[in-house]
Write a protein that holds these residues in place. Structure first.
Motif, PDB file in Angstrom:
ATOM      1  N   VAL A 193      22.070 -30.894 141.662  1.00 36.68           N
ATOM      2  CA  VAL A 193      22.172 -30.706 143.113  1.00 36.68           C
ATOM      3  C   VAL A 193      20.792 -30.554 143.746  1.00 36.68           C
ATOM      4  O   VAL A 193      20.495 -31.106 144.804  1.00 36.68           O
ATOM      5  N   THR A 194      19.936 -29.800 143.084  1.00 33.94           N
ATOM      6  CA  THR A 194      18.555 -29.634 143.570  1.00 33.94           C
ATOM      7  C   THR A 194      17.619 -30.143 142.483  1.00 33.94           C
ATOM      8  O   THR A 194      17.163 -29.375 141.639  1.00 33.94           O
ATOM      9  N   PRO A 195      17.341 -31.451 142.463  1.00 36.21           N
ATOM     10  CA  PRO A 195      16.498 -32.034 141.413  1.00 36.21           C
ATOM     11  C   PRO A 195      15.141 -31.356 141.328  1.00 36.21           C
ATOM     12  O   PRO A 195      14.528 -31.027 142.346  1.00 36.21           O
ATOM     13  N   SER A 196      14.708 -31.130 140.109  1.00 36.61           N
ATOM     14  CA  SER A 196      13.402 -30.531 139.856  1.00 36.61           C
ATOM     15  C   SER A 196      12.661 -31.404 138.851  1.00 36.61           C
ATOM     16  O   SER A 196      13.278 -32.229 138.165  1.00 36.61           O
ATOM     17  N   PRO A 197      11.350 -31.282 138.754  1.00 31.16           N
ATOM     18  CA  PRO A 197      10.595 -32.103 137.807  1.00 31.16           C
ATOM     19  C   PRO A 197      11.142 -31.958 136.385  1.00 31.16           C
ATOM     20  O   PRO A 197      11.318 -30.848 135.884  1.00 31.16           O
ATOM     21  N   GLY A 198      11.461 -33.088 135.763  1.00 27.70           N
ATOM     22  CA  GLY A 198      11.981 -33.072 134.405  1.00 27.70           C
ATOM     23  C   GLY A 198      13.454 -32.751 134.304  1.00 27.70           C
ATOM     24  O   GLY A 198      13.957 -32.500 133.195  1.00 27.70           O
ATOM     25  N   ALA A 199      14.199 -32.742 135.410  1.00 20.92           N
ATOM     26  CA  ALA A 199      15.635 -32.435 135.382  1.00 20.92           C
ATOM     27  C   ALA A 199      16.346 -33.370 134.411  1.00 20.92           C
ATOM     28  O   ALA A 199      16.082 -34.575 134.388  1.00 20.92           O
ATOM     29  N   LEU A 200      17.255 -32.804 133.617  1.00 21.20           N
ATOM     30  CA  LEU A 200      17.885 -33.569 132.543  1.00 21.20           C
ATOM     31  C   LEU A 200      18.624 -34.794 133.048  1.00 21.20           C
ATOM     32  O   LEU A 200      18.447 -35.895 132.545  1.00 21.20           O
ATOM     33  N   PHE A 201      19.457 -34.621 134.064  1.00 15.95           N
ATOM     34  CA  PHE A 201      20.315 -35.715 134.493  1.00 15.95           C
ATOM     35  C   PHE A 201      19.608 -36.667 135.457  1.00 15.95           C
ATOM     36  O   PHE A 201      19.505 -37.863 135.203  1.00 15.95           O
ATOM     37  N   SER A 202      19.127 -36.144 136.567  1.00 14.54           N
ATOM     38  CA  SER A 202      18.602 -37.010 137.626  1.00 14.54           C
ATOM     39  C   SER A 202      17.257 -37.625 137.282  1.00 14.54           C
ATOM     40  O   SER A 202      16.879 -38.645 137.865  1.00 14.54           O
ATOM     41  N   GLU A 203      16.519 -37.049 136.328  1.00 11.13           N
ATOM     42  CA  GLU A 203      15.215 -37.616 135.977  1.00 11.13           C
ATOM     43  C   GLU A 203      15.162 -38.102 134.533  1.00 11.13           C
ATOM     44  O   GLU A 203      14.860 -39.258 134.270  1.00 11.13           O
ATOM     45  N   ASN A 204      15.464 -37.224 133.577  1.00  8.37           N
ATOM     46  CA  ASN A 204      15.341 -37.595 132.169  1.00  8.37           C
ATOM     47  C   ASN A 204      16.246 -38.771 131.808  1.00  8.37           C
ATOM     48  O   ASN A 204      15.787 -39.840 131.402  1.00  8.37           O
ATOM     49  N   LEU A 205      17.562 -38.589 131.953  1.00 16.54           N
ATOM     50  CA  LEU A 205      18.499 -39.638 131.558  1.00 16.54           C
ATOM     51  C   LEU A 205      18.387 -40.866 132.454  1.00 16.54           C
ATOM     52  O   LEU A 205      18.475 -42.002 131.988  1.00 16.54           O
ATOM     53  N   THR A 206      18.186 -40.648 133.730  1.00 17.31           N
ATOM     54  CA  THR A 206      18.061 -41.777 134.649  1.00 17.31           C
ATOM     55  C   THR A 206      16.831 -42.614 134.335  1.00 17.31           C
ATOM     56  O   THR A 206      16.869 -43.848 134.388  1.00 17.31           O
ATOM     57  N   SER A 207      15.725 -41.961 133.974  1.00 23.56           N
ATOM     58  CA  SER A 207      14.508 -42.712 133.660  1.00 23.56           C
ATOM     59  C   SER A 207      14.679 -43.534 132.396  1.00 23.56           C
ATOM     60  O   SER A 207      14.177 -44.662 132.293  1.00 23.56           O
ATOM     61  N   LEU A 208      15.397 -43.012 131.399  1.00 20.66           N
ATOM     62  CA  LEU A 208      15.640 -43.783 130.173  1.00 20.66           C
ATOM     63  C   LEU A 208      16.505 -44.997 130.469  1.00 20.66           C
ATOM     64  O   LEU A 208      16.254 -46.101 129.961  1.00 20.66           O
ATOM     65  N   SER A 209      17.530 -44.813 131.301  1.00 16.67           N
ATOM     66  CA  SER A 209      18.376 -45.946 131.696  1.00 16.67           C
ATOM     67  C   SER A 209      17.557 -47.008 132.417  1.00 16.67           C
ATOM     68  O   SER A 209      17.756 -48.213 132.213  1.00 16.67           O
ATOM     69  N   ASN A 210      16.621 -46.580 133.222  1.00 18.56           N
ATOM     70  CA  ASN A 210      15.794 -47.525 133.959  1.00 18.56           C
ATOM     71  C   ASN A 210      14.866 -48.302 133.024  1.00 18.56           C
ATOM     72  O   ASN A 210      14.678 -49.515 133.175  1.00 18.56           O
ATOM     73  N   VAL A 211      14.297 -47.628 132.033  1.00 19.17           N
ATOM     74  CA  VAL A 211      13.431 -48.296 131.060  1.00 19.17           C
ATOM     75  C   VAL A 211      14.210 -49.366 130.295  1.00 19.17           C
ATOM     76  O   VAL A 211      13.685 -50.440 129.980  1.00 19.17           O
ATOM     77  N   LEU A 212      15.482 -49.091 130.009  1.00 18.29           N
ATOM     78  CA  LEU A 212      16.314 -50.004 129.218  1.00 18.29           C
ATOM     79  C   LEU A 212      17.124 -50.964 130.092  1.00 18.29           C
ATOM     80  O   LEU A 212      18.104 -51.536 129.623  1.00 18.29           O
ATOM     81  N   ARG A 213      16.709 -51.165 131.329  1.00 19.81           N
ATOM     82  CA  ARG A 213      17.508 -51.993 132.229  1.00 19.81           C
ATOM     83  C   ARG A 213      17.563 -53.456 131.819  1.00 19.81           C
ATOM     84  O   ARG A 213      18.444 -54.189 132.276  1.00 19.81           O
TER      85      ARG A 213
END
Length: 550
Positions: free
Chosen positions: A504-524
Motif C-alpha cells: 500500500v505504501t511502497p518503500s525502497p526494496g519492497a518485496l512485492f512492488s519492487e523486488n518481485l516486479t523488477s525480476l518480472s521486468n528483467v525476464l520480460r
C-alpha cells in the motif's frame, strides 16, 4: 565489481543448473574423462567464454544489476559467505577474483566438477589458447607458486596457512586446469596421462549422461544420493524439499537455446523402480480455458494436497483445522485503556479471542476417502477490474474422480470446511442455484458444480462459466502425467498492478512492488514457461520450454 567473484559465480551457476540449466556431448568428447571420480555434480558448457560475453553485453544483466531484486540478492547470507571464501582464495592465489578474472579464464569448452560444497573443493578445466593463457593474471602469478609434479606433469601450488585455502593450476596443451585441492590436481594430471577410472567411468554418471544431447549449450549431471547427505545442500537448496529428492539416485539437466525458445531437458533416476499408473490427463483437456494465465494439470493427485489447494486457491483460508466455537469470550485480567489515536475501539469491552485457526481440511480428506481422485486441474490468473483501477485474482480447481460424485456430498463438504473461516455453525451460508452451477450467497465469491465424474470449484463466476462453456481441447500428449504453463507476457501488466496494490505504501526494496516486479521486468523477454513431465518406472523426464516473446 567486487561482488562478481569466481566462487560466487561458481555457486550461482551450480544453483541455476540444479533448478534446471545444463548438458553437452558424449563422455569421449567432454572433460568428464579428465575429472577424478567422487564428484557431487558436474557442469559443462560448450562455450563458456561465449556465454559470459553474451551475458556481459546483455540488457538483462544491466537491468538486473539495477533492480531491487539484485539489491536483495546482495543482502543474502549465502552471497556473504561466498564473498568471505572468495577473499580467502584471493589471498591464497594472489589474484583478485573479480569479473575480469573470471572472463580471463573462461575458454571454449569448459567444465567444473564439485567434490565438497562446504569447503569449495572443485576441478575446473577449460580450453584456452596459449596466447590467451599467457595474458591471464593467474598464469602470470605462477612465479610466486611452488612447482611440483604428478604423473610427469608440472603444476603450481600456493597455500594460505591462515584460511587453509589452496590454489593449484596446470597447463596441458590447450587445457587450463584449476583446482582448490592438491590431491584433486594430482588425480586430474594422472587421468590426462592414463584416462581410466575417471568420473566418466562411474556407474551413476553414465546412468544419466546422455550422448544424444551433444548440441546443448549447458549440461549438468549430479549424484543425488550423495548430494542429499551434505548439510550445505540441505541448508541452501532453496526448494527445501530434500525429503522428496531422496528416492532419486542421480539426475541430469541440459539447455538448448534457440531464437524462438530455450528448451531444458531434465531426467531424475529412481533408486527403486515404481509401478506407474497410466496417465489420465486427456479427460481434463476440454476443461482448460484457452486464455488462462496459469495452468497445472496432473494425474493421481494426493488427497492431502488437494484439500490444501482448495483452501488456499479457492477460499484463501489458512491450512489448519478449525477449532469449534462453543463459548462466549471471557474477560481478561488486564485491560488496556487505549489511547487518543484509537478512537474507534470500545475500550470498555474485553477483546474477542480468535477461536478459529482457519480452513478445515478434514471434511475434504474424508470426502477424498470415499471419492477417489484420478486427475486434477488448477487454473487461474489476474483480471483487471471494470473500473481499471483494481486487479483481482481468480482461480479454479477441477478434479476428475473414478466415479460420479454427489452434489449434496461436495456442497456439504465445502460448507463444513469453511465454517472456521467465514461463518459460525454455517450461519449465513447457503447455496443458490445458477445456470449450470451453484453459488454461495453473500459477499464470498464461491461457485461450484459436479458434472458426472468431475467437480469444479472456483472463486470467479466468469472463470467457472468459461470452463463449463469450453468447447475446444487443449493439446496434451497422452503420455504426459504433469503439465504446467505460466503465460508471463499475458500476466505481467496485471501482475505489476497487483503487486503495487499489496504494498500500500511502497518503500525502497519492497518485496512485492519492487523486488518481485523488477525480476518480472528483467525476464520480460520470456513470454511463457511450459513444463511437461512423464513418469516412468525407473525415472522422471521433464521438458521445460521458455518461449521468447515475439
Amino acid at each position: 565489481m567486487n561482488r562478481k567473484k569466481l566462487f560466487a559465480i561458481t555457486l550461482a551457476l551450480t544453483a541455476a543448473v540444479l533448478i534446471g540449466f545444463s548438458q553437452l556431448a558424449p563422455p569421449s568428447a567432454t572433460h568428464a574423462g579428465k575429472m577424478p571420480p567422487g564428484a557431487l555434480l558436474y557442469l559443462e558448457a560448450a562455450n563458456f567464454a561465449g556465454l559470459l560475453s553474451e551475458w556481459a553485453g546483455s540488457t538483462a544483466k544491466s537491468e538486473w544489476q539495477n533492480s531491487a531484486n539484485y539489491e536483495a540478492f546482495l543482502r543474502t547470507g549465502l552471497l556473504g559467505r561466498l564473498d568471505g571464501a572468495s577473499a580467502e582464495f584471493t589471498k591464497a592465489s594472489g589474484v583478485a577474483h573479480d569479473w575480469n578474472f573470471i572472463s580471463s579464464i573462461a575458454g571454449g569448452q569448459s567444465a567444473m566438477a564439485i567434490y565438497d560444497i562446504g569447503n569449495l573443493k572443485f576441478v575446473y578445466i577449460t580450453r584456452l589458447s596459449a596466447a590467451k593463457l599467457a595474458q591471464t593474471k593467474i598464469w602470470q602469478a605462477r612465479t610466486g607458486y611452488a612447482t611440483r609434479s604428478a604423473s610427469g606433469k608440472n603444476y603450481f601450488i600456493k597455500n594460505d596457512t591462515l584460511s587453509h585455502r589452496t590454489a593449484c593450476m596446470a597447463n596441458d596443451g590447450d587445457l587450463l586446469i584449476l583446482t582448490t585441492d592438491e590431491s584433486l590436481m594430482a588425480a586430474t594430471l594422472s587421468l590426462l596421462s592414463a584416462p581410466a577410472g575417471s568420473l566418466a567411468s562411474q556407474p551413476w554418471f553414465n546412468s544419466v549422461w546422455n550422448p544424444a544431447e551433444a548440441n546443448s549449450d549447458l549440461r549438468m549431471v549430479y549424484n543425488m544420493n550423495e548430494l542429499v547427505k551434505t548439510p550445505h545442500f540441505r541448508s541452501y537448496w532453496i526448494q527445501h524439499n530434500v525429503s522428496q529428492l531422496k528416492p532419486f539416485s542421480a539426475g541430469s539437466s541440459s539447455l538448448v537455446r534457440q531464437a524462438a525458445a530455450w528448451t531444458e531437458s531434465r531426467v531424475m533416476l529412481r533408486s527403486e523402480p515404481e509401478t506407474i499408473a497410466p496417465a489420465s490427463l486427456n479427460s481434463l483437456s476440454n476443461a482448460i480455458p484457452q486464455n488462462a494465465g496459469f495452468i497445472k494439470v496432473w494425474s493421481t493427485p494426493q488427497p492431502d494436497y488437494l484439500a490444501t489447494l482448495i483452501g488456499h486457491r479457492i477460499l484463501g483460508g489458512r491450512q489448519q483445522a478449525a477449532i469449534p466455537y462453543n463459548s462466549a469470550p471471557s474477560e481478561t485480567s488486564v485491560q488496556e485503556s487505549g489511547d487518543s489515536g484509537d478512537l474507534e475501539a470500545r475500550i470498555d469491552d474485553a477483546p474477542l479471542k480468535e477461536t478459529s485457526s482457519g480452513f478445515n481440511r478434514d471434511p475434504w480428506l474424508r470426502f477424498f476417502t470415499m471419492n477417489i481422485p484420478k486427475a486434477a486441474l488448477t487454473v487461474g490468473g489476474t483480471r483487471p477490474g471494470p473500473d481499471g483501477v483494481f486487479t483481482s485474482t481468480e482461480a479454479a480447481v477441477v478434479i476428475e474422480f473414478n466415479a460420479p460424485i454427489s452434489t449434496d456430498d461436495w456442497s456439504a463438504t465445502m460448507l463444513d470446511s469453511m465454517e472456521g473461516v467465514h461463518s459460525v455453525s454455517r450461519l449465513g451460508l447457503k447455496w443458490l442455484q445458477r445456470p449450470g452451477y451453484k453459488a454461495l450467497n453473500g459477499l464470498l465469491p464461491l461457485h461450484g458444480t459436479a458434472v458426472g465424474n468431475r467437480l469444479i470449484l472456483s472463486n470467479s463466476e466468469s472463470l467457472i462459466t468459461e470452463i463449463l462453456s469450453t468447447n475446444t481441447t487443449f493439446p496434451l500428449d497422452p503420455t504426459t502425467t504433469y503439465f504446467a504453463q505460466f503465460r508471463h507476457g499475458k500476466e505481467r501488466p496485471a501482475f505489476d498492478q497487483l503487486m503495487k496494490m499489496i504494498d500500500v505504501t511502497p518503500s525502497p526494496g519492497a518485496l512485492f512492488s519492487e523486488n518481485l516486479t523488477s525480476l518480472s521486468n528483467v525476464l520480460r523477454r520470456f513470454d511463457s514457461a511450459t513444463v511437461v513431465r512423464r513418469d516412468l518406472a525407473d525415472r522422471i523426464q521433464e521438458t521445460v520450454t521458455y518461449r521468447i516473446a515475439p
